[in-house]
Design an enzyme around this catalytic site. Sequence first.
Site, short mmCIF file in Angstrom:
data_model
loop_
_atom_site.label_atom_id
_atom_site.label_comp_id
_atom_site.label_asym_id
_atom_site.label_seq_id
_atom_site.Cartn_x
_atom_site.Cartn_y
_atom_site.Cartn_z
N GLY A 6 0.82 -1.21 0.00
CA GLY A 6 0.00 0.00 0.00
C GLY A 6 0.85 1.26 0.00
O GLY A 6 2.08 1.20 -0.08
N PHE A 24 -5.96 -5.49 -2.17
CA PHE A 24 -7.33 -4.98 -2.16
C PHE A 24 -7.36 -3.51 -2.57
O PHE A 24 -8.24 -3.08 -3.31
CB PHE A 24 -7.94 -5.15 -0.75
CG PHE A 24 -9.34 -4.62 -0.63
CD1 PHE A 24 -10.42 -5.41 -1.02
CD2 PHE A 24 -9.59 -3.34 -0.14
CE1 PHE A 24 -11.72 -4.93 -0.92
CE2 PHE A 24 -10.88 -2.85 -0.04
CZ PHE A 24 -11.95 -3.65 -0.43
N THR A 61 -11.00 -7.35 8.20
CA THR A 61 -9.56 -7.05 8.10
C THR A 61 -9.06 -6.41 9.39
O THR A 61 -8.01 -6.79 9.91
CB THR A 61 -9.29 -6.13 6.89
OG1 THR A 61 -9.62 -6.85 5.71
CG2 THR A 61 -7.84 -5.71 6.82
N LYS A 114 2.39 -13.39 19.32
CA LYS A 114 2.44 -14.09 20.63
C LYS A 114 3.30 -15.35 20.51
O LYS A 114 4.15 -15.61 21.36
CB LYS A 114 1.02 -14.44 21.07
CG LYS A 114 0.94 -14.96 22.48
CD LYS A 114 -0.52 -15.18 22.86
CE LYS A 114 -0.58 -16.13 24.05
NZ LYS A 114 -1.94 -16.57 24.31
N TYR A 169 -14.82 1.17 9.51
CA TYR A 169 -13.40 1.50 9.67
C TYR A 169 -13.13 1.99 11.11
O TYR A 169 -12.25 1.46 11.79
CB TYR A 169 -13.03 2.56 8.65
CG TYR A 169 -11.58 2.98 8.62
CD1 TYR A 169 -10.60 2.15 8.07
CD2 TYR A 169 -11.19 4.22 9.11
CE1 TYR A 169 -9.27 2.55 8.02
CE2 TYR A 169 -9.86 4.63 9.06
CZ TYR A 169 -8.91 3.80 8.51
OH TYR A 169 -7.59 4.20 8.46
N GLN A 200 -3.01 -9.33 28.94
CA GLN A 200 -3.21 -10.75 29.23
C GLN A 200 -1.94 -11.57 29.03
O GLN A 200 -1.67 -12.51 29.76
CB GLN A 200 -4.30 -11.28 28.31
CG GLN A 200 -5.10 -12.42 28.87
CD GLN A 200 -6.31 -12.71 27.98
OE1 GLN A 200 -6.99 -11.79 27.52
NE2 GLN A 200 -6.56 -13.97 27.73
#
Length: 318
Positions: free
Chosen positions: A14, A38, A94, A107, A147, A164
């Site tokens: 992009g 896209f 997305t 993670k 968005y 977490q």
Amino acid sequence: MHTRKRVLVTGGSGFLGSHLCERLLEAGHEVLCVDNFFSSARSNVEHLMDDRRFELIRHDVTFPLYVEVDEIYNLACPASPVHYQHDPVQTIKTCVHGAINMLGLAKRLKARIWQASTSEVYGDPEVHPQTEDYWGHVNPNGIRSCYDEGKRCAESLFFAYWRQSGLPIKVGRIFNTYGPRMHPNDGRVVSNFIVQALKNEPITIYGDGRQTRSFCYVNDLIDCMILFMASPEDFIGPMNMGNPGEFSISDLAGQVLELTGSRSAIIHKPLPNDDPRQRRPDISLARKKLGWEPAVPLRDGLAETIAYFEGRLKAGLI
Ligand code: NAD
Ligand code: UDP
């Protein structure tokens, strides 16, 4: 001492992603660029293909991705209202599934992950300029909500993984950024005005043109992204990233006309629903934490962007 890293850039072909990939390669890193094209074309990263440290993968981040990297920049998401409203459900997927997949990857790898959040989390702001502690004024079901709320949910996910799982996150809220390699047809104001002016077609101002935006030149923004990623682990944001200069859309049209020497007339079209009236980042946090300050004035950045679009027009690519 320089350490070479393997860096994943989602949305890497992009507008912002292509500049980021370029800069990471210049800094000596290996870059894995992931994109489903896209809202961009492969031509944005074509010039990087010969570099053996650059790899391009066609992949949709709403599906899991299994790769081995040291750092992740999560930019995948259409950014212009025309593109993100084209398929609002996909935009939400997305933002949300994409974030979950990239956070899951981070993670497993214990990798630092940077999120491209947005000034849109502030919606049509009642606090001006916008500071990071402002919670925003967003229509939860309007045409921009796919968005805005998608990006808000992504922020929430990033902070949940941090709380977490102790994941090293960085959340940057990007304000309107412009420059070479913007998509000529994505409807954003800077690219629209420049292309219209260069073609001597009418400049389309939506509404009365008194709404304001703050425009950051792409090179300044990429500097900020890279500094933020390299900042101490306990600085996670959210942090505003943008140029605090504030201009009305009419003023922008005037500057583009002057710099292009165009004969274009100015016409007015209806203001889209939920179009924010004003927007300007308070960048005190970025100044304090990163010592970062945008360096490129709007006029200079516009001149560079105009030169880029002029080249594309002459080559018959627009
Ligand atoms: P862009 O549309 O040029 O780039 C987004 C890239 O993501 C495109 O290459 C697109 O093909 C890709 N993409 C979209 N959905 C995908 C998916 N499901 N899987 C894989 N790739 C996907 O927009 P940009 O201006 O470069 O914006 C980059 C990021 O920065 C976005 O997350 C955007 O929300 C954020 N941002 C940009 C601005 C700005 O002014 N440019 C402002 C605020 C936030
Ligand atoms: N805009 C405009 N003419 C155009 C395109 C956009 O007047 O041809 C206005 C738009 O209504 C908004 C501002 O310019 O007020 C910035 O629009 P953009 O789509 O670039 O970004 P965002 O609204 O997401 O900040």
